[in-house]
Write an enzyme that holds these catalytic residues in place. Structure first.
Site, mmCIF file in Angstrom:
data_model
loop_
_atom_site.group_PDB
_atom_site.id
_atom_site.type_symbol
_atom_site.label_atom_id
_atom_site.label_comp_id
_atom_site.label_asym_id
_atom_site.label_seq_id
_atom_site.Cartn_x
_atom_site.Cartn_y
_atom_site.Cartn_z
ATOM 1 N NE ARG A 3 -3.736 0.942 2.202
ATOM 2 C CZ ARG A 3 -4.786 1.369 2.715
ATOM 3 N NH1 ARG A 3 -5.068 2.112 3.533
ATOM 4 N NH2 ARG A 3 -5.824 0.659 2.220
ATOM 5 C CG HIS A 14 -8.330 0.353 -2.537
ATOM 6 N ND1 HIS A 14 -7.725 -0.707 -2.213
ATOM 7 C CD2 HIS A 14 -9.223 0.957 -1.543
ATOM 8 C CE1 HIS A 14 -7.675 -0.782 -0.927
ATOM 9 N NE2 HIS A 14 -8.622 0.074 -0.351
ATOM 10 C CD GLN A 19 -13.211 -0.740 -0.002
ATOM 11 O OE1 GLN A 19 -12.225 -0.832 0.842
ATOM 12 N NE2 GLN A 19 -14.351 -1.366 0.174
ATOM 13 C CG ASP A 57 -12.911 7.524 -1.176
ATOM 14 O OD1 ASP A 57 -12.706 7.353 -0.122
ATOM 15 O OD2 ASP A 57 -12.002 7.663 -2.069
ATOM 16 C CB CYS A 77 -13.764 2.266 0.396
ATOM 17 S SG CYS A 77 -13.389 4.260 0.354
ATOM 18 N NE ARG A 108 -11.017 -4.275 1.188
ATOM 19 C CZ ARG A 108 -10.015 -3.367 1.477
ATOM 20 N NH1 ARG A 108 -10.149 -2.270 2.508
ATOM 21 N NH2 ARG A 108 -8.518 -3.457 1.112
HETATM 22 N N1 NVA Z 1 -9.538 7.493 -1.597
HETATM 23 C C1 NVA Z 1 -9.252 7.234 -0.294
HETATM 24 C C2 NVA Z 1 -9.383 5.603 -0.183
HETATM 25 C C3 NVA Z 1 -9.234 5.085 1.230
HETATM 26 C C4 NVA Z 1 -9.586 3.518 1.194
HETATM 27 C C5 NVA Z 1 -7.784 7.185 0.097
HETATM 28 O O1 NVA Z 1 -6.929 6.892 -0.749
HETATM 29 O O2 NVA Z 1 -7.201 7.930 1.159
HETATM 30 N N1 CP Z 2 -11.028 0.924 2.846
HETATM 31 C C1 CP Z 2 -10.017 0.932 3.018
HETATM 32 O O1 CP Z 2 -8.760 0.554 2.300
HETATM 33 O O2 CP Z 2 -9.626 1.131 4.424
HETATM 34 P P1 CP Z 2 -8.069 1.112 5.474
HETATM 35 O O3 CP Z 2 -7.558 2.577 4.771
HETATM 36 O O4 CP Z 2 -8.657 1.323 6.763
HETATM 37 O O5 CP Z 2 -7.294 -0.135 4.864
#
Ligand code: NVA
Ligand code: CP
Length: 335
Positions: free
Chosen positions: A106, A133, A136, A228, A269, A314
């Site tokens: 990540r 992602h 997800q 989101d 998400c 998830r």
């Molecule tokens: N768009 C958000 C998704 C988090 C799961 C981010 O990248 O922070």
């Molecule tokens: N939805 C998601 O990816 O959550 P986290 O940032 O908590 O992993």
């Protein structure tokens, strides 16, 4: 279906049959877990979990799923490893591939996870980049199947910042699985034009469609309303003001859900700014004089909201990705 030794970097790389298989495998693994039937098919294996950005759901999902599969896991947090500071991603890939059977990443650019996959001779899984992602979306689609009984033909409206990881990945997932994707946002927040073109062609092949609109009337008749956060991890705090101004008309509130129509479900998400019960939520709330951002607390807490089912899914879907790409699924398991 043999997905062993495959990376899982973005949905566009997978066929509809392969994505469908991963969702069905996750459903089966979920049923087995609920029934108390173990599936410790990975005893003796280990996975590395690299997080250059923070996480609750993704990290916990990988750790619990690895444990359920009988595997060990090592969590590398955003500050505690040499990655990027003293060691390149290419070198890291070769170091970790010597010790681990699979690697989750990540972080920031999609190019980083692609480089990791190129240099690591073990499966690499994308746990979120700026652009995509994909794990997800598997969880979201398992949830849609559970709640609506189907994927193909579903009208799927995505509200707000459609040009980032969630908008891009949901558009790609919908195009692959024959859903009707509607991205509803100001045009500066539409997904990347080249990706949109690619997804339009995919959607056509698979019986779905891709529509982008600045008008919230496009939500009419939607089966799913998704949103989101307006400011994603890694983006500077200074963008909050422009985001609130640009994206407020696309907030998911009771009036918007009414437009979608009866039976529509609300998805996110997570994490979400639907109240002032978080440090950032409170700070931004005070600064901009508001108590909720991309979704109202009323919708978030309503019967239409399936956000916590998504969160649980998830884990089941990430388990399916690891089991399939590590070649752990016993023959006949899905018959
Ligand atoms: N768009 C958000 C998704 C988090 C799961 C981010 O990248 O922070
Ligand atoms: N939805 C998601 O990816 O959550 P986290 O940032 O908590 O992993």
């Amino acid at each position: 279906m043999d997905l062993s030794n495959r990376d899982f970097l973005k949905l566009i790389d997978y066929t509809p049959e392969e994505i469908g298989y991963l969702i069905d495998l996750a459903a089966r693994l979920k049923a087995d877990k609920k029934a108390g039937t173990p599936h410790r098919w990975g005893v003796g294996k280990n996975v590395a979990l690299i997080f250059e950005k923070t996480s609750t759901r993704t990290r916990c999902s990988f750790e619990v799923a690895a444990s359920d599969l009988g595997m060990g896991s090592t969590y590398l947090d955003p500050t505690g490893s040499q990655i990027g500071k003293k060691e390149s991603i290419n070198d890291t890939a070769r170091v970790l591939a010597g010790m681990y059977d699979g690697i989750e990443y990540r972080g920031f650019g999609q190019d980083i996870v692609e480089a990791l996959a190129k240099y690591a001779k073990v499966p690499v899984w994308n746990g979120l980049t700026n652009e995509f992602h994909p794990t997800q979306i598997l969880a979201d689609f398992l949830t849609v199947k559970e709640k609506l009984g189907k994927l193909a033909g579903v009208k799927f409206a995505y509200m707000g910042d459609a040009r980032y990881n969630m908008g891009n990945s949901l558009m790609a997932g919908c195009a692959k699985m024959g859903l009707h994707f509607v991205g509803c946002a100001p045009k500066e927040y539409f997904p990347d034009p080249a990706l949109t073109e690619l997804c339009r062609k995919e959607a056509e092949k698979n019986g779905g469609s891709v529509t982008l609109s600045e008008d919230t009337e496009a939500v009419r008749g939607a089966d799913v309303v998704y949103t989101d956060v307006w400011v994603s991890m890694g983006e500077p705090e200074s963008v909050w003001k422009e985001r609130i101004e640009a994206l407020s008309p696309y907030q998911v509130n009771a009036a918007l859900m009414e437009k979608a129509g009866e039976g529509a479900i609300f998805m996110h998400c997570l994490p979400s700014f639907h109240d002032l019960n978080t440090a950032i939520g409170k700070e931004m709330g005070d600064r901009f004089g508001r108590k909720e951002m991309e979704v109202t607390d009323e919708v978030f807490e309503s019967a239409a909201s399936v956000v916590f089912d998504e969160a649980e899914n998830r884990m089941h879907t990430i388990k399916a990705v690891m089991a399939a790409t590590l070649g752990l699924v016993p023959e006949g398991y899905m018959d």
